[in-house]
Design a protein around this motif. Structure first.
Motif, PDB file in Angstrom:
ATOM      1  N   SER A  65       2.713   6.882  -0.714  1.00 42.97           N
ATOM      2  CA  SER A  65       2.731   6.622   0.728  1.00 42.97           C
ATOM      3  C   SER A  65       3.837   7.414   1.405  1.00 42.97           C
ATOM      4  CB  SER A  65       2.929   5.126   0.975  1.00 42.97           C
ATOM      5  OG  SER A  65       4.169   4.698   0.425  1.00 42.97           O
ATOM      6  N   SER A  66       3.750   7.492   2.725  1.00 43.33           N
ATOM      7  CA  SER A  66       4.764   8.191   3.521  1.00 43.33           C
ATOM      8  C   SER A  66       5.453   7.177   4.451  1.00 43.33           C
ATOM      9  CB  SER A  66       4.125   9.295   4.370  1.00 43.33           C
ATOM     10  OG  SER A  66       3.517  10.274   3.574  1.00 43.33           O
ATOM     11  N   PRO A  67       6.733   6.876   4.250  1.00 43.13           N
ATOM     12  CA  PRO A  67       7.593   7.286   3.132  1.00 43.13           C
ATOM     13  C   PRO A  67       7.222   6.569   1.848  1.00 43.13           C
ATOM     14  CG  PRO A  67       8.775   5.796   4.596  1.00 43.13           C
ATOM     15  CD  PRO A  67       7.458   6.081   5.269  1.00 43.13           C
ATOM     16  N   PRO A  68       7.694   7.085   0.706  1.00 40.35           N
ATOM     17  CA  PRO A  68       7.303   6.500  -0.581  1.00 40.35           C
ATOM     18  C   PRO A  68       7.883   5.111  -0.788  1.00 40.35           C
ATOM     19  CG  PRO A  68       8.137   8.747  -0.835  1.00 40.35           C
ATOM     20  CD  PRO A  68       8.483   8.313   0.550  1.00 40.35           C
ATOM     21  N   PRO A  69       7.275   4.306  -1.660  1.00 39.65           N
ATOM     22  CA  PRO A  69       7.832   2.998  -1.994  1.00 39.65           C
ATOM     23  C   PRO A  69       9.152   3.139  -2.744  1.00 39.65           C
ATOM     24  CG  PRO A  69       5.972   3.510  -3.409  1.00 39.65           C
ATOM     25  CD  PRO A  69       6.006   4.576  -2.353  1.00 39.65           C
ATOM     26  N   VAL A  70       9.847   2.025  -2.888  1.00 43.02           N
ATOM     27  CA  VAL A  70      11.199   2.054  -3.429  1.00 43.02           C
ATOM     28  C   VAL A  70      11.253   2.719  -4.796  1.00 43.02           C
ATOM     29  CG1 VAL A  70      13.148   0.632  -4.174  1.00 43.02           C
ATOM     30  CG2 VAL A  70      11.889   0.031  -2.102  1.00 43.02           C
ATOM     31  N   GLU A  71      10.368   2.372  -5.708  1.00 42.95           N
ATOM     32  CA  GLU A  71      10.388   2.942  -7.054  1.00 42.95           C
ATOM     33  C   GLU A  71       9.316   4.013  -7.251  1.00 42.95           C
ATOM     34  OE1 GLU A  71      10.383  -0.139  -9.984  1.00 42.95           O
ATOM     35  OE2 GLU A  71      12.474  -0.676  -9.570  1.00 42.95           O
ATOM     36  N   ASN A  72       8.849   4.580  -6.165  1.00 44.20           N
ATOM     37  CA  ASN A  72       7.939   5.737  -6.167  1.00 44.20           C
ATOM     38  C   ASN A  72       6.532   5.405  -6.642  1.00 44.20           C
ATOM     39  OD1 ASN A  72      10.156   7.181  -5.325  1.00 44.20           O
ATOM     40  ND2 ASN A  72      10.599   8.045  -7.332  1.00 44.20           N
ATOM     41  N   PHE A  73       6.378   4.944  -7.866  1.00 45.97           N
ATOM     42  CA  PHE A  73       5.055   4.725  -8.445  1.00 45.97           C
ATOM     43  C   PHE A  73       4.960   3.310  -9.010  1.00 45.97           C
ATOM     44  CE2 PHE A  73       6.392   9.137  -9.074  1.00 45.97           C
ATOM     45  CZ  PHE A  73       5.360   9.833  -8.446  1.00 45.97           C
ATOM     46  N   GLU A  74       3.830   2.630  -8.694  1.00 51.90           N
ATOM     47  CA  GLU A  74       3.609   1.319  -9.292  1.00 51.90           C
ATOM     48  C   GLU A  74       3.496   1.440 -10.808  1.00 51.90           C
ATOM     49  OE1 GLU A  74       3.467  -1.783  -8.181  1.00 51.90           O
ATOM     50  OE2 GLU A  74       4.099  -1.138  -6.198  1.00 51.90           O
ATOM     51  N   GLU A  75       2.748   2.446 -11.267  1.00 46.52           N
ATOM     52  CA  GLU A  75       2.686   2.797 -12.675  1.00 46.52           C
ATOM     53  C   GLU A  75       2.851   4.308 -12.774  1.00 46.52           C
ATOM     54  OE1 GLU A  75      -0.662   1.377 -14.796  1.00 46.52           O
ATOM     55  OE2 GLU A  75      -0.469  -0.688 -14.070  1.00 46.52           O
ATOM     56  N   LEU A  76       3.520   4.754 -13.810  1.00 48.86           N
ATOM     57  CA  LEU A  76       3.783   6.180 -13.934  1.00 48.86           C
ATOM     58  C   LEU A  76       2.473   6.958 -14.033  1.00 48.86           C
ATOM     59  CD1 LEU A  76       6.821   6.281 -16.374  1.00 48.86           C
ATOM     60  CD2 LEU A  76       6.817   6.474 -13.882  1.00 48.86           C
ATOM     61  N   PRO A  77       2.350   8.057 -13.290  1.00 46.47           N
ATOM     62  CA  PRO A  77       1.138   8.872 -13.355  1.00 46.47           C
ATOM     63  C   PRO A  77       1.027   9.583 -14.707  1.00 46.47           C
ATOM     64  CG  PRO A  77       2.797   9.977 -12.048  1.00 46.47           C
ATOM     65  CD  PRO A  77       3.344   8.617 -12.356  1.00 46.47           C
ATOM     66  N   ILE A  78      -0.180   9.979 -15.031  1.00 42.33           N
ATOM     67  CA  ILE A  78      -0.430  10.750 -16.251  1.00 42.33           C
ATOM     68  C   ILE A  78      -0.910  12.132 -15.827  1.00 42.33           C
ATOM     69  CG2 ILE A  78      -1.761  10.920 -18.378  1.00 42.33           C
ATOM     70  CD1 ILE A  78      -2.031   7.864 -18.282  1.00 42.33           C
ATOM     71  N   VAL A  79      -0.173  13.156 -16.180  1.00 48.77           N
ATOM     72  CA  VAL A  79      -0.455  14.521 -15.742  1.00 48.77           C
ATOM     73  C   VAL A  79      -1.289  15.218 -16.809  1.00 48.77           C
ATOM     74  CG1 VAL A  79       0.560  16.700 -14.994  1.00 48.77           C
ATOM     75  CG2 VAL A  79       1.727  14.540 -14.493  1.00 48.77           C
ATOM     76  N   VAL A  80      -2.393  15.839 -16.386  1.00 52.52           N
ATOM     77  CA  VAL A  80      -3.299  16.452 -17.363  1.00 52.52           C
ATOM     78  C   VAL A  80      -3.548  17.938 -17.108  1.00 52.52           C
ATOM     79  CG1 VAL A  80      -4.448  14.274 -17.867  1.00 52.52           C
ATOM     80  CG2 VAL A  80      -5.333  15.732 -16.041  1.00 52.52           C
ATOM     81  N   SER A  81      -2.947  18.519 -16.061  1.00 47.21           N
ATOM     82  CA  SER A  81      -3.101  19.964 -15.833  1.00 47.21           C
ATOM     83  C   SER A  81      -1.940  20.471 -14.996  1.00 47.21           C
ATOM     84  CB  SER A  81      -4.438  20.274 -15.141  1.00 47.21           C
ATOM     85  OG  SER A  81      -4.426  19.821 -13.811  1.00 47.21           O
ATOM     86  N   GLY A  82      -1.975  21.777 -14.676  1.00 46.80           N
ATOM     87  CA  GLY A  82      -0.884  22.424 -13.976  1.00 46.80           C
ATOM     88  C   GLY A  82      -0.761  22.010 -12.516  1.00 46.80           C
ATOM     89  N   PRO A  83       0.281  22.517 -11.830  1.00 47.28           N
ATOM     90  CA  PRO A  83       0.595  22.018 -10.489  1.00 47.28           C
ATOM     91  C   PRO A  83      -0.135  22.698  -9.339  1.00 47.28           C
ATOM     92  CG  PRO A  83       2.317  23.503 -11.227  1.00 47.28           C
ATOM     93  CD  PRO A  83       1.333  23.408 -12.354  1.00 47.28           C
ATOM     94  N   TYR A  84      -0.820  23.806  -9.557  1.00 50.41           N
ATOM     95  CA  TYR A  84      -1.383  24.561  -8.427  1.00 50.41           C
ATOM     96  C   TYR A  84      -2.886  24.759  -8.628  1.00 50.41           C
ATOM     97  CZ  TYR A  84       3.561  25.422  -7.836  1.00 50.41           C
ATOM     98  OH  TYR A  84       4.913  25.237  -7.690  1.00 50.41           O
ATOM     99  N   GLY A  85      -3.688  24.154  -7.756  1.00 54.52           N
ATOM    100  CA  GLY A  85      -5.131  24.289  -7.858  1.00 54.52           C
ATOM    101  C   GLY A  85      -5.790  24.652  -6.563  1.00 54.52           C
ATOM    102  N   TYR A  86      -5.035  25.233  -5.647  1.00 55.65           N
ATOM    103  CA  TYR A  86      -5.588  25.568  -4.331  1.00 55.65           C
ATOM    104  C   TYR A  86      -6.670  26.633  -4.450  1.00 55.65           C
ATOM    105  CZ  TYR A  86      -1.331  23.236  -2.856  1.00 55.65           C
ATOM    106  OH  TYR A  86      -0.330  22.314  -2.681  1.00 55.65           O
ATOM    107  N   GLY A  87      -7.779  26.402  -3.740  1.00 55.26           N
ATOM    108  CA  GLY A  87      -8.827  27.401  -3.668  1.00 55.26           C
ATOM    109  C   GLY A  87      -9.751  27.447  -4.850  1.00 55.26           C
ATOM    110  N   LYS A  88      -9.572  26.585  -5.840  1.00 54.48           N
ATOM    111  CA  LYS A  88     -10.455  26.591  -7.001  1.00 54.48           C
ATOM    112  C   LYS A  88     -11.807  25.996  -6.635  1.00 54.48           C
ATOM    113  CE  LYS A  88      -6.830  26.391 -10.516  1.00 54.48           C
ATOM    114  NZ  LYS A  88      -6.279  25.618 -11.643  1.00 54.48           N
ATOM    115  N   SER A  89     -12.841  26.445  -7.354  1.00 52.92           N
ATOM    116  CA  SER A  89     -14.192  25.999  -7.040  1.00 52.92           C
ATOM    117  C   SER A  89     -14.606  24.751  -7.831  1.00 52.92           C
ATOM    118  CB  SER A  89     -15.196  27.126  -7.340  1.00 52.92           C
ATOM    119  OG  SER A  89     -15.105  27.510  -8.708  1.00 52.92           O
ATOM    120  N   ASP A  90     -13.702  24.265  -8.691  1.00 54.38           N
ATOM    121  CA  ASP A  90     -13.996  23.083  -9.488  1.00 54.38           C
ATOM    122  C   ASP A  90     -14.304  21.907  -8.551  1.00 54.38           C
ATOM    123  OD1 ASP A  90     -12.256  21.419 -12.240  1.00 54.38           O
ATOM    124  OD2 ASP A  90     -14.082  20.907 -11.149  1.00 54.38           O
ATOM    125  N   PRO A  91     -15.485  21.280  -8.633  1.00 55.33           N
ATOM    126  CA  PRO A  91     -15.804  20.163  -7.746  1.00 55.33           C
ATOM    127  C   PRO A  91     -14.815  19.018  -7.865  1.00 55.33           C
ATOM    128  CG  PRO A  91     -17.768  20.922  -8.915  1.00 55.33           C
ATOM    129  CD  PRO A  91     -16.611  21.614  -9.530  1.00 55.33           C
TER     130      PRO A  91
END
Length: 556
Positions: free
Chosen positions: A519-545
């Motif tokens: 959310s904007s601004p973020p909650p106090v501890e940022n994430f209710e549960e830690l996210p799980i990252v499965v790929s790189g940080p930049y995907g702009y313009g990709k055609s992947d649906p």
């Protein structure tokens, strides 16, 4: 509870609690990295205004060849305090504040590794700043030896009092060094140990790479300056002779201590801004960052080479010829990893779907001025040219194209870009573009004339000069006043938008990154549960649906 995949990230589909919006938290010993980040940013900007006012007085003095506005002693004091404030109380703290806010969010952490140490490091900054300001009220006066405070000038005491302006200056810089070392330990530990599951090093945003590289420099090189400042403090207050040539000391040794850190410090300042470029250009070009892994590794290459270049500031300090040649080569070598980054940014922008909002304009302007500063930097790396323009305004012009044209303009880009996330409000685009136009014109009018002045031989740190230098000084002073005026729309924008700006969505720029998924601004501890990252940080313009659906989800 279900997991919704969003651009390579699986986060729980649950509601975050409402953020706390009590303004009193910004005046408390908060351990929330987001509160501390804003404390750094606001405090440093107050000192930015003070340092800016001093610079306008300096340029008002220099608008005429004669020293006819202020006393020369006061001029030297203002000159010293301007440099000290802008470096140690604006650039360093503002960069630390931005990194404090963003790094835990970007890597999926709830906070910094050492929250109390983080808060303590911040509260040393206003102590350091107030200590500097009080030197104006000392009977012995404020520091006058320049922001580098070379001995023996900085250890001379014309009064019987031990508590001189130079003493207070050295003490304040030592405190600043301790604060920065504490922050560096915190950042490096956080990035190494607190990344979210799946957040490998090569899935970290480029900004995190640059912060990591900059803080490694702090850990490696800052102790040298801190030790040198403490030794200088003993020389000034206790009569020791580390740098006193009359008692067998070596004043050039302090220059080695100072520049061993203070040239890498330029990369400590500019590397996070490189990271800002690497985050903003893909967003407003709708393209992935070109050569992400090479850009990431180039930050570490800059870190490595940066500690091998300090002697190029000392070509005129009786440096042996072989050492001049060696450090000329290492200084020019820094241009290689830096050039890689510039190439990657240009390739990212090339044929992109450009959106010229305020953050993008500031980044483009800062990139243009960095390229110019890089050209003059390669010139200064050359021994013959550096000897010719040593101690002239050419060096001042080059340096200010870095610290204002690149770093401060890049900081403004970052503030505008992440302002909606920090405050939950949208800034006013018209005021932002007015700020950019005034700042871009002001920077070039102010600092470009210093290059021909330096080539013609005008010395820096003077309050009067030969009439033949008058034209370019008038242009530079007009540019300084315009640059000062450019801050007015920025203040109106930030205050007005924060108080009554349009509410911001969680992701107004349709950007990709963990910080845009809360959310904007973020909650106090940022994430209710830690996210799980499965790929790189930049995907702009990709055609992947999946990516397109994720962008639509975040936009909604």
């Amino acid at each position: 509870m279900t997991n919704v995949p969003v651009e390579g990230i699986a986060i729980p589909d649950i509601a975050h609690p409402e953020p706390q919006n009590n303004w009193r938290k910004y005046f408390s010993f908060s351990t929330d990295h987001k509160v501390i980040g804003i404390q750094y940013l606001v405090t440093s900007f107050v000192f930015f205004l003070i340092g800016g006012l001093l610079s306008m007085v300096i340029r008002a003095e220099l608008i005429t060849p004669q020293a006819d506005l202020i006393d020369r002693t006061l001029y030297n004091s203002m000159f010293t305090m301007h440099g000290t404030i802008m470096i140690f109380l604006w650039i360093f703290p503002s960069l630390v504040g931005l990194a404090n806010y963003l790094v835990p969010l970007m890597i999926g952490a709830r906070d910094m590794a050492f929250p109390r140490l983080n808060a303590a490091a911040f509260w040393m900054v206003p102590i350091f700043g107030i200590l500097l300001m009080t030197s104006y009220f000392l009977p012995a006066g404020t520091a006058q030896a320049g922001w580098w405070s070379y001995p023996p000038v900085s250890t001379q005491n014309p009064t019987d009092s031990i508590i001189t302006g130079e003493f207070v200056w050295i003490l304040a810089v030592a405190i600043s060094g301790v604060s920065s070392i504490m922050g560096a330990v915190n950042f490096v530990t956080t990035i190494v140990r607190m990344r979210a599951p799946g957040m490998t090093f090569f899935r970290m945003p480029a900004y995190v790479w640059t912060v990591f590289s900059a803080q490694i420099i702090q850990l490696a090189a800052l102790p040298a300056l801190t030790a040198g400042a403490i030794m200088l403090l003993f020389d000034a207050a206790a009569g020791t002779a580390f740098f006193n040539p009359d008692k067998g000391g070596n004043p050039v040794l302090f220059q080695h201590f100072f520049w061993f850190y203070s040239h890498p410090a330029v990369y400590v300042m500019v590397l996070p801004i490189f990271g800002v470029f690497s985050e903003i250009f893909p967003v407003y070009s709708r393209k992935p960052l070109f050569g992400y892994k090479v850009v990431a590794v180039s930050s570490l290459l800059i870190t490595t080479v940066s500690v091998l270049v300090w002697v190029h500031h000392m070509y005129a300090s009786n440096t042996p010829g072989w050492m001049r040649m060696l450090f000329m080569a290492t200084t020019m070598l820094v241009a290689v990893p830096t050039g890689i980054k510039v190439f990657a940014w240009v390739a990212t922008i090339w044929k992109g779907k450009l959106r010229l909002d305020t953050p993008m304009l500031f980044c483009l302007g800062a990139l243009i001025m960095f390229v110019f500063a890089g050209i003059t930097g390669v010139m200064l790396a050359s021994v013959p040219i550096d000897i010719h323009v040593n101690n002239t305004y050419f060096v001042v012009g080059h340096f200010h194209y870095i610290v204002y044209g690149t770093i401060t303009m890049g900081m403004f880009a970052a503030i505008y870009h992440w302002f909606p996330k920090m405050t939950g409000r949208m800034y006013y685009e018209g005021l932002g573009k007015l700020h950019f136009a005034l700042a871009f014109i002001g920077v070039n009018l102010n600092f470009f004339p210093m290059h021909p002045l330096g080539l013609q031989g005008m010395l820096r740190r003077v309050s009067s000069y030969e009439p033949e230098y008058a034209f370019w000084n008038v242009v530079a002073s007009i540019g300084a006043f315009l640059l000062g005026m450019s801050t007015i729309p920025f203040i109106l924008n930030m205050v007005g938008a924060w108080v009554q700006g349009k509410p911001a969505p969680d992701n107004p720029w349709r950007a990709i990154g963990l910080e845009w998924l809360v959310s904007s601004p973020p909650p106090v501890e940022n994430f209710e549960e830690l996210p799980i990252v499965v790929s790189g940080p930049y995907g702009y313009g990709k055609s992947d649906p999946l990516v397109e659906n994720a962008a639509a989800l975040k936009e909604g």
